[in-house]
Every structure is written in C-alpha cells, then in structure tokens.
Design a protein around this motif. Structure first.
Motif, short mmCIF file in Angstrom:
data_model
loop_
_atom_site.label_atom_id
_atom_site.label_comp_id
_atom_site.label_asym_id
_atom_site.label_seq_id
_atom_site.Cartn_x
_atom_site.Cartn_y
_atom_site.Cartn_z
N GLY A 30 5.95 -0.21 -1.33
CA GLY A 30 4.80 0.25 -0.95
C GLY A 30 3.66 0.39 -2.19
N LEU A 31 2.81 -0.72 -1.98
CA LEU A 31 1.82 -0.47 -3.43
C LEU A 31 0.70 0.52 -2.62
CD1 LEU A 31 1.69 -4.34 -4.05
CD2 LEU A 31 3.03 -2.43 -5.28
N TYR A 32 0.43 1.39 -3.12
CA TYR A 32 -0.56 2.58 -2.89
C TYR A 32 -1.59 2.58 -3.63
CZ TYR A 32 -2.00 7.08 -0.90
OH TYR A 32 -2.93 7.84 -0.26
N PHE A 33 -2.64 2.08 -3.12
CA PHE A 33 -3.98 1.99 -3.91
C PHE A 33 -4.95 3.23 -3.43
CE2 PHE A 33 -2.64 -2.27 -3.36
CZ PHE A 33 -2.69 -2.96 -4.60
N SER A 34 -5.02 3.90 -4.33
CA SER A 34 -5.72 5.35 -3.89
C SER A 34 -6.26 6.01 -5.07
CB SER A 34 -4.69 5.95 -3.34
OG SER A 34 -4.76 7.59 -2.96
N ALA A 35 -7.01 7.30 -4.93
CA ALA A 35 -7.76 7.89 -5.76
C ALA A 35 -7.91 9.22 -5.80
CB ALA A 35 -8.93 7.12 -6.26
N PHE A 65 13.43 2.15 -0.80
CA PHE A 65 12.02 2.22 -0.53
C PHE A 65 11.55 2.81 -1.88
CE2 PHE A 65 8.19 4.39 1.02
CZ PHE A 65 7.47 3.56 1.18
N GLU A 66 10.65 2.24 -2.27
CA GLU A 66 9.66 2.83 -3.51
C GLU A 66 8.35 2.74 -3.29
OE1 GLU A 66 9.31 5.34 -5.74
OE2 GLU A 66 11.21 4.85 -6.34
N VAL A 67 7.36 3.60 -3.89
CA VAL A 67 6.02 3.60 -3.72
C VAL A 67 5.48 3.24 -5.24
CG1 VAL A 67 3.74 4.65 -3.32
CG2 VAL A 67 5.77 5.02 -1.96
N LEU A 115 -2.14 1.02 1.82
CA LEU A 115 -0.82 0.79 1.39
C LEU A 115 -0.33 -0.47 2.08
CD1 LEU A 115 1.86 2.43 0.38
CD2 LEU A 115 2.28 3.01 2.76
N VAL A 116 0.09 -1.23 1.02
CA VAL A 116 0.56 -2.51 1.15
C VAL A 116 2.14 -2.59 0.94
CG1 VAL A 116 0.33 -5.05 0.56
CG2 VAL A 116 -1.56 -3.43 0.34
N ILE A 117 2.93 -3.11 2.03
CA ILE A 117 4.33 -3.12 1.95
C ILE A 117 4.69 -4.73 1.51
CG2 ILE A 117 6.36 -2.62 3.15
CD1 ILE A 117 4.53 -0.11 2.96
N VAL A 118 5.39 -4.55 0.66
CA VAL A 118 5.76 -5.91 0.06
C VAL A 118 7.30 -6.13 -0.14
CG1 VAL A 118 3.42 -6.28 -1.19
CG2 VAL A 118 5.44 -5.37 -2.28
N LYS A 119 7.78 -7.31 0.04
CA LYS A 119 9.14 -7.36 -0.42
C LYS A 119 9.24 -7.94 -1.88
CE LYS A 119 9.18 -11.30 2.71
NZ LYS A 119 9.79 -12.57 3.45
N GLN A 120 10.57 -8.12 -2.14
CA GLN A 120 10.96 -8.35 -3.68
C GLN A 120 9.95 -9.33 -4.28
OE1 GLN A 120 14.37 -7.26 -5.45
NE2 GLN A 120 13.36 -5.65 -4.43
N THR A 121 9.67 -10.26 -3.68
CA THR A 121 9.01 -11.50 -4.05
C THR A 121 7.15 -11.04 -4.36
OG1 THR A 121 8.51 -12.21 -2.05
CG2 THR A 121 10.54 -13.40 -3.28
N GLY A 122 7.02 -9.86 -3.81
CA GLY A 122 5.70 -9.55 -3.93
C GLY A 122 4.80 -9.90 -2.57
N GLU A 123 5.51 -10.61 -1.76
CA GLU A 123 4.98 -11.40 -0.60
C GLU A 123 4.68 -10.07 0.57
OE1 GLU A 123 6.53 -14.32 2.89
OE2 GLU A 123 7.48 -14.58 1.05
N VAL A 124 3.83 -9.89 1.22
CA VAL A 124 3.31 -8.99 2.13
C VAL A 124 3.97 -9.01 3.28
CG1 VAL A 124 1.36 -8.11 3.32
CG2 VAL A 124 1.05 -8.96 1.30
N ILE A 125 4.94 -7.68 3.58
CA ILE A 125 5.37 -7.62 4.77
C ILE A 125 4.32 -7.10 5.88
CG2 ILE A 125 7.23 -6.19 5.96
CD1 ILE A 125 8.40 -6.21 3.54
N THR A 126 3.52 -6.17 5.37
CA THR A 126 2.33 -5.56 6.10
C THR A 126 1.28 -5.17 4.91
OG1 THR A 126 1.32 -4.24 7.97
CG2 THR A 126 3.25 -3.30 6.77
N ASP A 127 -0.07 -5.00 5.40
CA ASP A 127 -1.06 -4.42 4.80
C ASP A 127 -1.44 -3.26 5.61
OD1 ASP A 127 -2.50 -5.62 6.66
OD2 ASP A 127 -3.81 -6.78 5.09
#
Length: 156
Positions: A30-35, A65-67, A115-127
């Motif tokens: 999970g790529l978590y874009f936040s502040a 799973f990792e954030v 929170l963008v959920i991505v696979k190993q390749t960086g490809e988006v599973i869901t944004d």
C-alpha cells in the motif's frame, strides 16, 4: 514492487534504513500518500493502523502486506512527528528523496490521503485502498492478494 524502489532505501518508523528488496518481496504494498497537516489523513491513519496491525501483527503467519508512506509533510521533522504519533510500524520513503514527486506523478496523486495498492511490479491493483478498507475492512485484502499474483496460503 521491488523495482519501484530499486536502488533506494526506505526508513522505518524508528528511523532505521531498510532495504526495500527484502522488506517488500512477495508482498502486496500500500503506497500511502499522506501528511500530518491534513485532517482527512489524520482521520484515516488510525483506521489504516488497525487494518495493518490485524493483518500483519495479529495474524499467524503474518499477511504479505506492507505500507510505504510517501509524505506530503512540510518538513522532515513534521514527517517524523506524524510517523511517531500516528503511524503503524510500516515503512516510508525518506523525506528528502525527490522520488516522491515521481511516485505522485506515476500514480496520479492529486489529493491526499490516497492509498494505492500495488503488486510486486508496481502495477496498480486498486487506487481506492482507503475507501475499500473503510467499506469492507479486512475482507478487501483477499481481493488484493488475488490481484497481486502472489502465491500464498494466507487465510483470513
């Protein structure tokens, strides 16, 4: 995923440098874009913390799973304070790494929290990770796992 952060270091909440190759291998990320200054972020972060804790710390074996937090804070001190005060025991891109701008562009981040959920390749599973966690709780993880093409005998 590993290739998204290839050649970079991530940091843990306590400031240790972490090799992304080891930390993110065979995981849904999970790529978590936040502040910390963003009130919707401060509202969602505890929800993400609970989700992360249940999946990773209270499940045996831990869920794959990792954030990774990508900060929009105004300073490294603000970022560190926000991480210490509110974040789960997950990882972050260092504040001064200019790569955060590339990631925001790559994943089309126009507002936070995201929170963008991505696979190993960086490809988006869901944004729509934030909405899915709010609506479905832990059950959304199984869908992400299926979309991630990770072999896993994880059961929730």
């Amino acid at each position: 995923m590993v290739d998204v952060f290839s050649g970079r270091l991530l940091v843990s909440r306590d400031g240790r440098s972490v090799d992304p190759e080891e930390a993110l291998q065979n995981k849904v990320v999970g790529l978590y874009f936040s502040a910390g200054w963003c009130s919707p972020c401060r509202d969602f972060t505890p929800v993400l913390c609970d989700f992360y804790t249940e999946l990773v710390e209270e499940t045996q074996p831990p869920a794959p799973f990792e954030v990774v937090f990508i900060s929009s804070d105004h300073s490294a001190e603000e970022m560190a304070g926000y991480m210490r005060a509110m974040h789960g025991d997950w990882l972050a891109l260092p504040f001064h790494d200019p790569y955060k701008h590339d990631l925001k562009k790559k994943y089309n981040i126009t507002a936070i929290p995201k929170l963008v959920i991505v696979k190993q390749t960086g490809e988006v599973i869901t944004d729509k990770g934030r909405k899915q966690i709010r609506d479905k709780g832990l059950s959304c993880f199984r869908n992400w796992l299926e979309g991630a093409d990770i072999f896993q005998n994880f059961s929730s």
